[in-house]
Design a protein around this motif. Structure first.
Motif, PDB file in Angstrom:
ATOM      1  N   ARG A  17      10.045  21.006  -5.471  1.00 49.09           N
ATOM      2  CA  ARG A  17       8.627  20.679  -5.608  1.00 49.09           C
ATOM      3  C   ARG A  17       8.427  19.160  -5.541  1.00 49.09           C
ATOM      4  NH1 ARG A  17       6.497  23.964 -10.764  1.00 49.09           N
ATOM      5  NH2 ARG A  17       8.331  22.977 -11.732  1.00 49.09           N
ATOM      6  N   LEU A  18       7.196  18.747  -5.296  1.00 47.54           N
ATOM      7  CA  LEU A  18       6.874  17.322  -5.210  1.00 47.54           C
ATOM      8  C   LEU A  18       6.331  16.859  -6.549  1.00 47.54           C
ATOM      9  CD1 LEU A  18       6.605  14.858  -3.212  1.00 47.54           C
ATOM     10  CD2 LEU A  18       4.214  15.554  -2.945  1.00 47.54           C
ATOM     11  N   TYR A  19       6.892  15.772  -7.057  1.00 42.32           N
ATOM     12  CA  TYR A  19       6.502  15.301  -8.386  1.00 42.32           C
ATOM     13  C   TYR A  19       5.687  14.005  -8.332  1.00 42.32           C
ATOM     14  CZ  TYR A  19       9.285  18.968 -10.481  1.00 42.32           C
ATOM     15  OH  TYR A  19       9.754  20.207 -10.852  1.00 42.32           O
ATOM     16  N   ARG A  20       5.131  13.662  -9.467  1.00 40.95           N
ATOM     17  CA  ARG A  20       4.251  12.504  -9.604  1.00 40.95           C
ATOM     18  C   ARG A  20       4.951  11.226  -9.139  1.00 40.95           C
ATOM     19  NH1 ARG A  20       1.526  10.001 -15.053  1.00 40.95           N
ATOM     20  NH2 ARG A  20      -0.592   9.869 -14.269  1.00 40.95           N
ATOM     21  N   GLY A  21       4.251  10.420  -8.393  1.00 39.38           N
ATOM     22  CA  GLY A  21       4.832   9.182  -7.900  1.00 39.38           C
ATOM     23  C   GLY A  21       4.733   8.054  -8.915  1.00 39.38           C
ATOM     24  N   LYS A  22       5.725   7.180  -8.915  1.00 33.90           N
ATOM     25  CA  LYS A  22       5.681   5.984  -9.752  1.00 33.90           C
ATOM     26  C   LYS A  22       4.901   4.907  -9.010  1.00 33.90           C
ATOM     27  CE  LYS A  22       9.913   7.023 -12.266  1.00 33.90           C
ATOM     28  NZ  LYS A  22      11.220   6.515 -12.760  1.00 33.90           N
ATOM     29  N   THR A  23       4.242   4.036  -9.748  1.00 34.12           N
ATOM     30  CA  THR A  23       3.283   3.109  -9.143  1.00 34.12           C
ATOM     31  C   THR A  23       3.918   1.888  -8.474  1.00 34.12           C
ATOM     32  OG1 THR A  23       2.959   2.000 -11.284  1.00 34.12           O
ATOM     33  CG2 THR A  23       1.460   3.801 -10.725  1.00 34.12           C
TER      34      THR A  23
ATOM     35  N   ASP B  16      -1.437   8.039  -6.159  1.00 36.83           N
ATOM     36  CA  ASP B  16      -1.846   9.438  -6.013  1.00 36.83           C
ATOM     37  C   ASP B  16      -2.310   9.734  -4.591  1.00 36.83           C
ATOM     38  OD1 ASP B  16      -1.230   9.892  -8.643  1.00 36.83           O
ATOM     39  OD2 ASP B  16      -3.308   9.825  -9.366  1.00 36.83           O
ATOM     40  N   GLU B  17      -2.962   8.765  -3.964  1.00 35.44           N
ATOM     41  CA  GLU B  17      -3.385   8.957  -2.571  1.00 35.44           C
ATOM     42  C   GLU B  17      -2.172   9.087  -1.651  1.00 35.44           C
ATOM     43  OE1 GLU B  17      -5.920   6.629   0.945  1.00 35.44           O
ATOM     44  OE2 GLU B  17      -6.222   6.083  -1.175  1.00 35.44           O
ATOM     45  N   ILE B  18      -1.168   8.261  -1.892  1.00 32.89           N
ATOM     46  CA  ILE B  18       0.063   8.331  -1.096  1.00 32.89           C
ATOM     47  C   ILE B  18       0.750   9.679  -1.303  1.00 32.89           C
ATOM     48  CG2 ILE B  18       2.385   7.368  -0.802  1.00 32.89           C
ATOM     49  CD1 ILE B  18       1.163   4.635  -1.614  1.00 32.89           C
ATOM     50  N   MET B  19       0.845  10.106  -2.561  1.00 35.75           N
ATOM     51  CA  MET B  19       1.514  11.367  -2.862  1.00 35.75           C
ATOM     52  C   MET B  19       0.759  12.556  -2.276  1.00 35.75           C
ATOM     53  SD  MET B  19       4.157  10.200  -4.239  1.00 35.75           S
ATOM     54  CE  MET B  19       4.968  11.774  -4.539  1.00 35.75           C
ATOM     55  N   TYR B  20      -0.554  12.471  -2.246  1.00 35.01           N
ATOM     56  CA  TYR B  20      -1.345  13.553  -1.640  1.00 35.01           C
ATOM     57  C   TYR B  20      -0.999  13.688  -0.163  1.00 35.01           C
ATOM     58  CZ  TYR B  20      -5.179  16.261   0.265  1.00 35.01           C
ATOM     59  OH  TYR B  20      -5.905  17.212   0.943  1.00 35.01           O
ATOM     60  N   GLU B  21      -0.883  12.557   0.531  1.00 34.36           N
ATOM     61  CA  GLU B  21      -0.552  12.600   1.959  1.00 34.36           C
ATOM     62  C   GLU B  21       0.865  13.138   2.179  1.00 34.36           C
ATOM     63  OE1 GLU B  21      -2.496  12.123   4.611  1.00 34.36           O
ATOM     64  OE2 GLU B  21      -4.108  11.981   3.127  1.00 34.36           O
ATOM     65  N   ILE B  22       1.789  12.756   1.304  1.00 39.57           N
ATOM     66  CA  ILE B  22       3.154  13.276   1.403  1.00 39.57           C
ATOM     67  C   ILE B  22       3.148  14.790   1.172  1.00 39.57           C
ATOM     68  CG2 ILE B  22       5.452  13.263   0.349  1.00 39.57           C
ATOM     69  CD1 ILE B  22       5.031  10.310  -0.296  1.00 39.57           C
ATOM     70  N   MET B  23       2.382  15.244   0.194  1.00 37.57           N
ATOM     71  CA  MET B  23       2.265  16.677  -0.075  1.00 37.57           C
ATOM     72  C   MET B  23       1.707  17.416   1.136  1.00 37.57           C
ATOM     73  SD  MET B  23      -0.137  18.621  -2.910  1.00 37.57           S
ATOM     74  CE  MET B  23      -1.621  18.162  -1.971  1.00 37.57           C
TER      75      MET B  23
ATOM     76  N   SER C 136       4.470  17.552   3.792  1.00 36.54           N
ATOM     77  CA  SER C 136       5.673  18.321   3.446  1.00 36.54           C
ATOM     78  C   SER C 136       5.391  19.787   3.150  1.00 36.54           C
ATOM     79  CB  SER C 136       6.375  17.701   2.236  1.00 36.54           C
ATOM     80  OG  SER C 136       5.586  17.863   1.060  1.00 36.54           O
ATOM     81  N   GLY C 137       4.166  20.084   2.707  1.00 34.54           N
ATOM     82  CA  GLY C 137       3.837  21.450   2.326  1.00 34.54           C
ATOM     83  C   GLY C 137       4.395  21.848   0.972  1.00 34.54           C
ATOM     84  N   GLN C 138       4.884  20.881   0.194  1.00 34.14           N
ATOM     85  CA  GLN C 138       5.455  21.173  -1.114  1.00 34.14           C
ATOM     86  C   GLN C 138       4.381  21.447  -2.167  1.00 34.14           C
ATOM     87  OE1 GLN C 138       7.818  17.344  -0.699  1.00 34.14           O
ATOM     88  NE2 GLN C 138       9.124  18.445  -2.154  1.00 34.14           N
ATOM     89  N   GLU C 139       4.762  22.201  -3.163  1.00 36.75           N
ATOM     90  CA  GLU C 139       3.909  22.378  -4.330  1.00 36.75           C
ATOM     91  C   GLU C 139       3.959  21.087  -5.132  1.00 36.75           C
ATOM     92  OE1 GLU C 139       3.819  24.874  -8.549  1.00 36.75           O
ATOM     93  OE2 GLU C 139       5.153  25.526  -6.926  1.00 36.75           O
ATOM     94  N   TYR C 140       2.795  20.607  -5.584  1.00 37.73           N
ATOM     95  CA  TYR C 140       2.752  19.360  -6.331  1.00 37.73           C
ATOM     96  C   TYR C 140       2.730  19.628  -7.833  1.00 37.73           C
ATOM     97  CZ  TYR C 140       1.198  14.862  -8.142  1.00 37.73           C
ATOM     98  OH  TYR C 140       1.110  13.695  -8.851  1.00 37.73           O
ATOM     99  N   VAL C 141       3.500  18.846  -8.570  1.00 36.76           N
ATOM    100  CA  VAL C 141       3.549  18.926 -10.026  1.00 36.76           C
ATOM    101  C   VAL C 141       3.185  17.560 -10.585  1.00 36.76           C
ATOM    102  CG1 VAL C 141       4.952  19.436 -12.046  1.00 36.76           C
ATOM    103  CG2 VAL C 141       5.377  20.663  -9.910  1.00 36.76           C
ATOM    104  N   ASP C 142       2.148  17.491 -11.408  1.00 34.93           N
ATOM    105  CA  ASP C 142       1.691  16.212 -11.958  1.00 34.93           C
ATOM    106  C   ASP C 142       2.530  15.822 -13.173  1.00 34.93           C
ATOM    107  OD1 ASP C 142       0.194  13.917 -12.129  1.00 34.93           O
ATOM    108  OD2 ASP C 142      -1.417  14.849 -13.301  1.00 34.93           O
ATOM    109  N   LYS C 143       3.797  15.600 -12.881  1.00 36.97           N
ATOM    110  CA  LYS C 143       4.772  15.234 -13.917  1.00 36.97           C
ATOM    111  C   LYS C 143       5.881  14.446 -13.231  1.00 36.97           C
ATOM    112  CE  LYS C 143       5.836  18.473 -16.800  1.00 36.97           C
ATOM    113  NZ  LYS C 143       6.395  19.723 -17.362  1.00 36.97           N
TER     114      LYS C 143
END
Length: 243
Positions: free
Chosen positions: A127-133, A198-205, A208-215
């Protein structure tokens, strides 16, 4: 020079022939000039397959120990990681995170492509996890575009916790560059940094088609280990009672 030998003469052709990696959107990566390639992180093989799909060198940061180990083994290790496009974390900073940022800025200031995994560590469950800033701060401090990147299938080739997996054709997808110049001078605003990340992670999601986990991945990984340990202890207790 050793990098190109490693990539095209030695390692590159072998990976191309065996795995035939596919690439989509490589025209989104600038042909010249600096850019940040922000990618998901499924496997230790990510840093091999993603750069392989581009004609330009992609640089990542690695532990300084990979470059400072003494002896022949240390020299060979240093040559391998240097040749594979990795540079040591700058230890003149206050900590490893600051050192990584300093090393990244040097690459970008020189007009290079810098690869970064905003999750900070490999995903343990796909799964795709929260990105560090840090990726957002780097983008604002350098003013360079961020190219969202997704690797798919590398966790099948090299699953977490294993050296080898099964065969598949990895896919590398590059999205349209993201420009954050509208936030210039706001690199110390934690809300802006979180919004950009979060904008970057949304585009990566999306790529990739991964499920996103906000953790954070590291937190989730520790929680998973703890849950597994508790399950094993409970199973052992039940078996003891049954016997």
């Amino acid at each position: 020079m050793f990098y190109w030998f490693l990539k095209w003469i030695a390692l590159g052709p072998l990976l191309r022939v065996v795995f035939r990696p596919q690439v989509e959107g490589d025209d989104h990566v600038p042909a010249e000039g600096p850019a940040i390639l922000a990618s998901n992180h499924l496997s230790y093989a990510d840093w091999l397959f993603m750069p392989l799909t581009l004609p330009r060198r992609v640089t990542f940061v690695a532990k300084a120990e990979y470059f400072t180990t003494p002896g022949l083994k240390g020299w060979l290790q240093k040559q391998f990681f240097s040749g594979a496009g990795q540079v040591p974390i700058d230890r003149s900073g206050a900590d490893a995170a600051a050192g990584a940022m300093m090393s990244a800025r040097k690459v970008l200031d020189a007009g290079g492509l810098f690869g970064i995994y905003p999750e900070g560590t490999r995903s343990h469950d796909g799964r795709l996890y929260r990105g560090k800033t840090g990726v957002a701060r780097l983008a604002l401090e350098t003013g360079v575009p961020v190219v969202p990147t997704a690797v798919v299938g590398t966790d099948v080739v090299a699953p977490p916790g294993k050296k080898f997996g099964t065969f598949t054709r990895p896919v590398v997808r590059f999205g349209k560059p993201l420009d954050f110049s509208r936030y210039e001078g706001m690199e110390n605003d934690r809300y802006i940094l979180r919004s950009i990340t979060d904008e970057i992670m949304y585009e990566i999601m999306r790529l990739s088609g991964q499920e996103y986990v906000d953790k954070y991945a590291g937190v989730a990984k520790e929680e998973s280990k703890k849950a597994d340990a508790e399950a094993r202890a409970e199973s052992a207790a039940e078996q003891k009672k049954a016997s």
